[in-house]
Design a protein around this motif. Structure first.
Motif, PDB file in Angstrom:
ATOM      1  N   TYR A  36       0.854  -1.196   0.000  1.00  0.00           N
ATOM      2  CA  TYR A  36       0.000   0.000   0.000  1.00  0.00           C
ATOM      3  C   TYR A  36       0.885   1.240   0.000  1.00  0.00           C
ATOM      4  O   TYR A  36       1.431   1.636   1.010  1.00  0.00           O
ATOM      5  N   PRO A  38       0.103   4.621  -2.002  1.00  0.00           N
ATOM      6  CA  PRO A  38      -0.724   5.362  -2.971  1.00  0.00           C
ATOM      7  C   PRO A  38       0.052   6.404  -3.774  1.00  0.00           C
ATOM      8  O   PRO A  38      -0.367   6.755  -4.882  1.00  0.00           O
ATOM      9  N   GLY A  41       0.845   4.818  -6.875  1.00  0.00           N
ATOM     10  CA  GLY A  41      -0.240   4.058  -7.485  1.00  0.00           C
ATOM     11  C   GLY A  41      -0.450   2.665  -6.944  1.00  0.00           C
ATOM     12  O   GLY A  41      -1.249   1.905  -7.500  1.00  0.00           O
ATOM     13  N   LYS A  43      -2.186   0.546  -4.377  1.00  0.00           N
ATOM     14  CA  LYS A  43      -3.291   0.722  -3.431  1.00  0.00           C
ATOM     15  C   LYS A  43      -3.884  -0.597  -2.962  1.00  0.00           C
ATOM     16  O   LYS A  43      -4.852  -0.603  -2.201  1.00  0.00           O
TER      17      LYS A  43
END
Length: 287
Positions: A36, A38, A41, A43
């Motif tokens: 994870y 973000p 990218g 996620k």
């Protein structure tokens, strides 16, 4: 009650700040190790990075190398430190010996100690030059490669030089508080000095030896500067490998770094747990 709580209340702001920063970094690192991230990218939570790292041959080599250097240096440091502590106890010049031990290795940072070991053990170092002047070698290449070698000799020597005084002083403190009557009684009953050490003194100081061993093993296993300065090109220790992975310009590679950091954290937690158990054993023994 207020007077008892006052020190904790005064320390609370700094403690909360330090624990907050540490906990936040640990949580962020754990999330990134699960994929994870973000910002780049990523996620979706996944364990694939853990599986890939644990199956990676370079990671396994780094893990083995870290365990090897930490185990060897810690065991040798404990053996030498215990013998040194016993020799200090038996010496008539205890104070001068203690001061030398304290002032030399303990106060010197590990990075400076690594540079000292490099200047002594390198093929162009002090030891090689002395052997050349004495005629034992005629060329620089005849001196064995003790730095940047896959055996980690330079790393191990540095850790031993730094850790022996710590072990010696911890053990000496315990030995000096043991009543001489125990040794005198054993000697009067026919035991020699060796038997007194192995059968009386060593069992009494063993809890302190174990706790000290855990401390120096945990430090050497997670240390960065010494293996970074003196370690071989391959394999790297886990902290050095984590740093190399972290500096990868491809940010999608970051979860691999955090997996290594989480593994180091896991080992640290286990060692802290072992130390707490050993400390309880020491407290029970003293009581």
């Amino acid at each position: 009650m207020l007077n008892r709580l006052k020190p904790y209340i005064m320390l609370a702001p700094v403690t909360l700040m330090v624990l907050g920063i540490f906990a936040m970094g640990l949580v962020i690192g754990f999330f990134q190790s699960l994929g994870y991230f973000p910002v780049v990218g990523l996620k979706d939570f996944t364990l694939k990075y853990y599986f890939e790292v644990l199956r990676d041959s370079s990671f396994l080599s780094s893990l083995k190398f870290s365990l090897y250097t930490s185990l060897i240096s810690s065991i040798l440091a404990v053996v030498i430190g215990v013998l040194l502590a016993y020799s200090i106890l038996r010496s008539k010049h205890r104070k001068s010996i203690e001061e030398i031990i304290y002032k030399l290795p303990i106060i010197i940072p590990h990075s400076i100690a690594a540079l000292l070991v490099y200047n002594i053990l390198a093929q162009s170092g002090v030891l090689a030059r002395i052997l050349y002047l004495l005629g034992f070698i005629v060329e620089q290449n005849q001196f064995p490669s003790l730095i940047f070698d896959r055996g980690g000799i330079g790393i191990i020597v540095t850790y031993i030089w730094k850790e022996v005084p710590f072990i010696a002083m911890v053990v000496y403190t315990v030995l000096s508080n043991i009543s001489d009557k125990l040794s005198d009684a054993a000697l009067n009953l026919g035991a020699n000095r060796r038997q007194v050490f192995w059968r009386i003194l060593l069992p009494l100081i063993m809890p302190s030896i174990l706790s000290s061993y855990i401390i120096i093993f945990a430090f050497s296993f997670g240390a960065f500067e010494v293996p970074y300065l003196l370690g071989p090109t391959s394999p790297k220790t886990l902290p050095v490998k984590a740093y190399i992975e972290y500096t990868n310009p491809d940010l999608t590679h970051r979860p691999y770094t955090m997996v290594i950091n989480m593994i180091l954290t896991f080992y640290s937690i286990i060692l802290v747990w072992l130390y707490s158990k050993t400390f309880k054993l020491i407290s029970k023994f003293k009581s």
